[in-house]
Write a protein that holds these residues in place. Sequence first.
Motif, PDB file in Angstrom:
ATOM      1  N   GLY A  61       0.806  -1.217   0.000  1.00 61.56           N
ATOM      2  CA  GLY A  61       0.000   0.000   0.000  1.00 61.56           C
ATOM      3  C   GLY A  61       0.835   1.262   0.000  1.00 61.56           C
ATOM      4  O   GLY A  61       0.787   2.034   0.951  1.00 61.56           O
TER       5      GLY A  61
ATOM      6  N   ASP B 299       1.988  -2.635  -4.639  1.00 60.11           N
ATOM      7  CA  ASP B 299       0.689  -1.997  -4.823  1.00 60.11           C
ATOM      8  C   ASP B 299      -0.249  -2.945  -5.557  1.00 60.11           C
ATOM      9  O   ASP B 299       0.051  -4.138  -5.695  1.00 60.11           O
ATOM     10  CB  ASP B 299       0.823  -0.644  -5.548  1.00 60.11           C
ATOM     11  CG  ASP B 299       1.249  -0.770  -7.007  1.00 60.11           C
ATOM     12  OD1 ASP B 299       1.384  -1.905  -7.533  1.00 60.11           O
ATOM     13  OD2 ASP B 299       1.439   0.270  -7.649  1.00 60.11           O
TER      14      ASP B 299
ATOM     15  N   SER C 114      -3.042  -0.987   3.176  1.00 62.63           N
ATOM     16  CA  SER C 114      -3.858  -1.041   1.962  1.00 62.63           C
ATOM     17  C   SER C 114      -5.243  -1.561   2.311  1.00 62.63           C
ATOM     18  O   SER C 114      -5.765  -1.261   3.368  1.00 62.63           O
ATOM     19  CB  SER C 114      -3.178  -1.926   0.913  1.00 62.63           C
ATOM     20  OG  SER C 114      -3.163  -3.280   1.339  1.00 62.63           O
TER      21      SER C 114
END
Length: 176
Positions: free
Chosen positions: A47, A71, A118
């Motif tokens: 994240g 990501d 995240s």
Amino acid sequence: RILQEKLDIPVMHDDQHGTAIVVTAALLNALRLVGKQLDQVKIVLNGPGAAGTAIVHMLAAAGAADVTAVDEHGILYPGRPAGLAGHKAALAAQTNPRRLTGGLAEAVRGADVFIGVSVPGALKPEMEMLMAECEARVAATETPTPPTSALASTHDAPQDNTVSVEHHALMLKLML
């Protein structure tokens, strides 16, 4: 960033810098308890948004030598074909010294520390099992839902040996 450029006073964003401070402090304390140094551990951060980027920068300033950022498109690395614009291109150049490729499962293989900032459920229990056998684990997520319930239940960690720290919208679980 715009405020920092326009003002002649220090500017701190608590969701970014505050989160980075708490994560770094918690990690340094956990490592001290198990006799390890920040430059000796493999760290995975899932994240790399605003808070994640601030965490990466603070960990680097504190001496972390092996941070891999992940990501929604996978591990950040220079030249990655998808989603590597802006700050993520800079992070790709600053992180991932082993030049890993792939997704989160590949990133956590052999990692000592997981920092999640995240979406809930990103770290699957089977991924957590790929991590290095170590005494300290860190998972940081926004409350109310941690990324995996596995961190609280795996490795037969006794409840009285688990330290929780809450700050703003951040929860850290340290498995000692």
